[in-house]
Write a protein that holds these residues in place. Structure first.
Motif, short mmCIF file in Angstrom:
data_model
loop_
_atom_site.label_atom_id
_atom_site.label_comp_id
_atom_site.label_asym_id
_atom_site.label_seq_id
_atom_site.Cartn_x
_atom_site.Cartn_y
_atom_site.Cartn_z
N ARG A 46 -7.32 -2.80 -2.13
CA ARG A 46 -6.78 -1.77 -3.02
C ARG A 46 -5.65 -2.33 -3.88
NH1 ARG A 46 -7.24 3.62 -1.91
NH2 ARG A 46 -6.24 3.85 -3.95
N CYS A 47 -4.80 -3.14 -3.28
CA CYS A 47 -3.66 -3.69 -4.02
C CYS A 47 -4.12 -4.66 -5.09
CB CYS A 47 -2.68 -4.36 -3.06
SG CYS A 47 -1.78 -3.19 -2.01
N GLN B 232 1.84 -2.21 -9.97
CA GLN B 232 1.34 -1.85 -11.29
C GLN B 232 2.35 -2.16 -12.39
OE1 GLN B 232 -1.26 1.88 -11.53
NE2 GLN B 232 0.08 2.32 -9.78
N VAL C 297 -2.67 4.92 1.43
CA VAL C 297 -2.37 4.05 0.28
C VAL C 297 -1.85 4.95 -0.83
CG1 VAL C 297 -3.31 2.53 -1.50
CG2 VAL C 297 -4.11 2.32 0.87
N GLY C 298 -0.63 4.69 -1.28
CA GLY C 298 -0.02 5.54 -2.30
C GLY C 298 0.72 6.70 -1.67
N GLY D 21 0.79 -1.23 0.00
CA GLY D 21 0.00 0.00 0.00
C GLY D 21 0.82 1.28 0.00
N ILE E 285 -0.73 6.92 -7.77
CA ILE E 285 -1.71 6.67 -6.72
C ILE E 285 -1.47 7.69 -5.61
CG2 ILE E 285 -2.68 4.99 -5.12
CD1 ILE E 285 -2.98 4.29 -8.12
N LEU F 28 -5.09 -2.86 -8.09
CA LEU F 28 -3.96 -2.34 -8.86
C LEU F 28 -3.23 -3.42 -9.65
CD1 LEU F 28 -2.46 0.14 -6.23
CD2 LEU F 28 -3.82 0.71 -8.25
N THR G 17 2.63 0.51 -4.45
CA THR G 17 1.60 0.69 -5.47
C THR G 17 2.20 0.82 -6.86
OG1 THR G 17 1.54 3.07 -4.96
CG2 THR G 17 -0.10 1.67 -3.88
#
Length: 320
Positions: A179-180, A158, A311-312, A149, A288, A183, A154
């Motif tokens: 969330r991950c 990706q 996150v990010g 995160g 992110i 991505l 992040t």
């Protein structure tokens, strides 16, 4: 101009927004009028007195910025005053202006907001140099990134997903796991409940913990696996089982980006522009951003980073 100044090591409250002299671009440098910077763990370590800037670097924190070129130093070509750019720095990003070696400049990717671009250079260069240039992650290989995160996490998820690898990450909550996976992570491992070793073996591991995870990282490696250590949040000293590493024909690399020579940084930046920027411009990879905070309130942003719920990236912005 104004900049965030650290008069003495301490907690977040030592970060003060003060009047300071304007920087002047030297030969081979450009002066950037800053739109935004980003908060990194290295900034927290510097604030605490545990990570001094390399010789010759600005004393102000901040390892990346976005903004517009305000002036060109002697010998700079390929850039013009007014160009929108983002940049990798050795320091000085928490300021209204910063002088940057031209080799560390990147154009703002098409389709990316100028402010959001401030969160790209450090993570893109760190992930590209460690995961792809050094550890040579290949399509179809299994990749594990700790701290999925985070800003680094992040981006790593990706990029590895976009380039065809199978991606796992560690996280501290179910919300971050979700969330991950959005991505591109195939597996998100809650380290509070599960052991990442059981999900291996992995061909490449990107680690920000250091000593705390060293033994388990080596156990988690596949034959011929590569471990890249980029942080010491879990300590700096641990025993390494060389017998296990030999049996696996594994490799352990420990690297940092900030103090690398200018030519090495420029080579990394060229690779990022060639290989990562097209993925950003196509939308397959994106910045992110957890939130933005006014740069004068950098102390608040540091508290948010240390809390760990983001996150990010957390960005520091300048209102114009």
């Amino acid at each position: 101009m104004h900049a965030i100044v650290i008069r003495e090591p301490g907690d977040a409250d030592v970060l003060q927004w003060e009047d300071v002299p304007d920087p002047t671009p030297g030969p081979g440098e450009v002066l950037v009028e800053v739109a935004a910077s980003a908060v990194n763990r290295a900034d927290v370590l510097q604030r605490q007195g545990n990570y001094a800037p390399p010789p010759g670097a600005s004393a102000y924190p901040g390892l990346e910025v976005s903004g517009r070129i305000a002036a060109l130093g002697e010998g700079v070509s390929g850039w013009d005053v007014g160009d929108e750019v983002c940049a990798l720095l050795a320091g000085g990003g928490y300021a209204e202006k910063v002088a940057v070696p031209a080799g560390q400049l990147l154009p703002v990717p098409d389709g990316v907001d100028l402010v959001e671009a401030a969160g790209l250079p450090e993570v893109a260069c760190t992930v590209w140099s460690n995961v792809f240039m050094l550890a040579n992650l290949r399509p179809s290989e299994r990749f594990l990134v700790h701290g999925g995160g985070s800003g680094i996490g992040t981006m790593a998820i990706q990029l590895a997903h976009a380039l065809g690898s199978r991606v796992a990450c560690t996280v501290g909550s179910d919300a971050k796991a979700a969330r991950c996976r959005e991505l591109g992570a195939d597996v998100a491992i809650n380290y509070r409940e599960d052991d990442f070793v059981e999900h291996g073996p992995f061909d490449v591991v990107l680690d920000n913990m250091g000593a705390k995870y060293l033994a388990r990282n080596v156990r988690a490696l596949a034959t011929g696996g590569r471990l890249a250590i980029i942080g010491l949040q879990g300590g700096a000293r641990a025993e390494l089982d060389l017998g296990e590493l030999l049996r696996k024909r594994g490799a352990v690399h420990a690297t940092s980006l900030r103090a690398r020579p200018l030519d090495e940084k420029a080579e990394i930046v060229r690779g990022v522009r060639e290989r990562v920027w097209p993925l950003l411009e196509s939308g397959r990879v994106r910045p992110i951003v957890d939130r933005t905070v006014p740069m004068a309130e950098a102390a608040h942003a540091h508290r948010l980073l240390e809390d760990g719920a983001h996150v990010g990236k957390i960005l520091l912005t300048l209102e114009k």
